[in-house]
Motif scaffolding. Structure first.
Motif, PDB file in Angstrom:
ATOM      1  N   TYR A  30       0.819  -1.211   0.000  1.00  0.00           N
ATOM      2  CA  TYR A  30       0.000   0.000   0.000  1.00  0.00           C
ATOM      3  C   TYR A  30       0.853   1.261   0.000  1.00  0.00           C
ATOM      4  N   TYR A  31       0.390   2.244  -0.761  1.00  0.00           N
ATOM      5  CA  TYR A  31       0.926   3.593  -0.655  1.00  0.00           C
ATOM      6  C   TYR A  31       0.250   4.311   0.511  1.00  0.00           C
ATOM      7  N   GLU A  32       0.993   5.192   1.141  1.00  0.00           N
ATOM      8  CA  GLU A  32       0.431   6.041   2.192  1.00  0.00           C
ATOM      9  C   GLU A  32       0.400   7.474   1.689  1.00  0.00           C
ATOM     10  N   ASN A  33      -0.744   8.120   1.753  1.00  0.00           N
ATOM     11  CA  ASN A  33      -0.843   9.519   1.384  1.00  0.00           C
ATOM     12  C   ASN A  33      -0.307  10.401   2.497  1.00  0.00           C
ATOM     13  N   MET A  80     -10.995  12.218  11.824  1.00  0.00           N
ATOM     14  CA  MET A  80      -9.673  12.811  12.042  1.00  0.00           C
ATOM     15  C   MET A  80      -8.889  12.870  10.746  1.00  0.00           C
ATOM     16  N   ALA A  81      -8.160  13.958  10.559  1.00  0.00           N
ATOM     17  CA  ALA A  81      -7.184  14.080   9.488  1.00  0.00           C
ATOM     18  C   ALA A  81      -5.805  13.848  10.096  1.00  0.00           C
ATOM     19  N   MET A  82      -5.089  12.814   9.627  1.00  0.00           N
ATOM     20  CA  MET A  82      -3.789  12.445  10.190  1.00  0.00           C
ATOM     21  C   MET A  82      -2.688  12.735   9.180  1.00  0.00           C
ATOM     22  N   TYR A  83      -1.693  13.505   9.587  1.00  0.00           N
ATOM     23  CA  TYR A  83      -0.571  13.867   8.723  1.00  0.00           C
ATOM     24  C   TYR A  83       0.616  12.958   9.015  1.00  0.00           C
ATOM     25  N   GLN A  84       1.001  12.147   8.028  1.00  0.00           N
ATOM     26  CA  GLN A  84       2.168  11.265   8.094  1.00  0.00           C
ATOM     27  C   GLN A  84       2.204  10.422   9.368  1.00  0.00           C
ATOM     28  N   ASN A  85       1.051  10.037   9.850  1.00  0.00           N
ATOM     29  CA  ASN A  85       0.945   9.214  11.065  1.00  0.00           C
ATOM     30  C   ASN A  85       1.544   9.879  12.299  1.00  0.00           C
TER      31      ASN A  85
END
Length: 305
Positions: A30-33, A80-85
């Motif tokens: 999987y790609y991660e956005n 939730m909006a999560m930025y780069q985990n």
């Protein structure tokens, strides 16, 4: 409330645009956005720290006086909006009930300095909306060449908007206590006692641990504490007032009810006398409530290679 909804909408718009940019492999499939969206539900317990109930001895601060017998179920939903985990902006709604009763102290009443004999009780439904940051410190490391850990501790810090309505039971019927002004709120004789609002802001802080079940689902165990700006979550804060004043400010039928719910010592001991100014609550510390919840979330924004 309106501000929270607007911020949540703006967050969703920004995140939708960010979903177009992939930045690294989540794993070998999987790609991660850069930004992913997580939606989920919460289930657990809600409890409170107020003047009523507690443990043996004199009332103590914070969790030292916590009684788990008053814990009640709670549930919620979140997005939730999560930025780069690493860091997420979370909009959440939680629902539950808090309650307390001096009768819980019966087995230790000889140690409670009159708290048991006070004989007060309450319950209140809670609706809490929260906008918070979820911060995962382990994820600030570089995981370009390896998969990130499945287990991640995190911290929560936010602001909430909640509603409550303390009620007490008398002769089989529940009465809302705020309109009865049981401690003289708004009376000219007590100018320092302002009528409290049933909708207020709070500050939320908590800790949790997140486990990645798979590329789509995760589970979290979280403790989230709400610091309140009121000591009237249970409608108890200061001293007993002159009971005759209720008839100066309330209709006759409500004044009679307010008198009974203001001072309930006589229900246990008719000879127990109370003087105007005797301690009813402890105004030095505000009330609080907290949740312990299991959260199950679904992540959107991961795509197959």
């Amino acid at each position: 409330m309106r501000k929270l909804l607007i911020m949540g909408l703006l967050c969703t718009i920004v995140c939708t645009q960010s979903l177009k940019a992939q930045y690294y492999f989540y794993n070998d499939r999987y790609y991660e956005n850069a930004v992913v969206i997580e939606i989920g539900a919460s289930f657990g317990l809600m409890n409170s720290l107020t003047d009523l109930g507690g443990k043996k001895g004199i009332g103590k601060n914070f969790i030292k006086d916590l009684n788990w017998k008053t814990a009640k179920p709670s549930y919620g939903i979140y997005a939730m909006a999560m930025y780069q985990n690493k860091i997420g902006l979370r909009l959440e709604a939680n629902f539950g009930q808090v309650n307390g009763a001096d009768s819980l102290l019966k087995n230790v009443k000889t140690t409670t300095f009159g708290r048991y004999e006070r004989n007060l009780s309450f319950k209140s439904r809670i609706t809490d909306f929260q906008l918070a940051l979820e911060i995962h410190p382990l994820m600030f490391q570089n995981f370009d060449d390896e998969e990130p850990p499945r287990l991640s501790p995190y911290a929560v810090l936010g602001i909430g908007y909640y509603s409550f309505d303390p009620q007490a039971k008398l002769n089989g019927q529940w009465y809302s206590l705020q309109p009865l002004r049981t401690e003289g709120q708004g009376f000219r004789e007590y100018p320092d006692r302002v009528q409290y609002n049933l909708n207020q802001l709070n500050i939320a802080a908590g800790l949790g641990v997140k486990y990645e079940i798979n590329s789509m689902f995760n589970a979290k165990l979280e403790v989230n504490h709400r610091f309140l700006n009121t000591d009237y979550l249970d409608d108890v804060s200061t001293n007993y007032i002159d009971p005759g004043l209720f008839y100066n400010y309330l209709p006759v039928n409500l004044a009679a009810i307010a008198q009974q719910l203001n001072n309930r010592k006589g229900e246990l001991n008719p000879s127990d006398m109370t003087s105007v100014g005797d301690q009813r609550g402890d105004p030095k510390d505000n009330d609080a409530f907290f949740t312990i919840q299991l959260k199950v979330g679904m992540t959107l924004g991961r795509q197959r290679r």
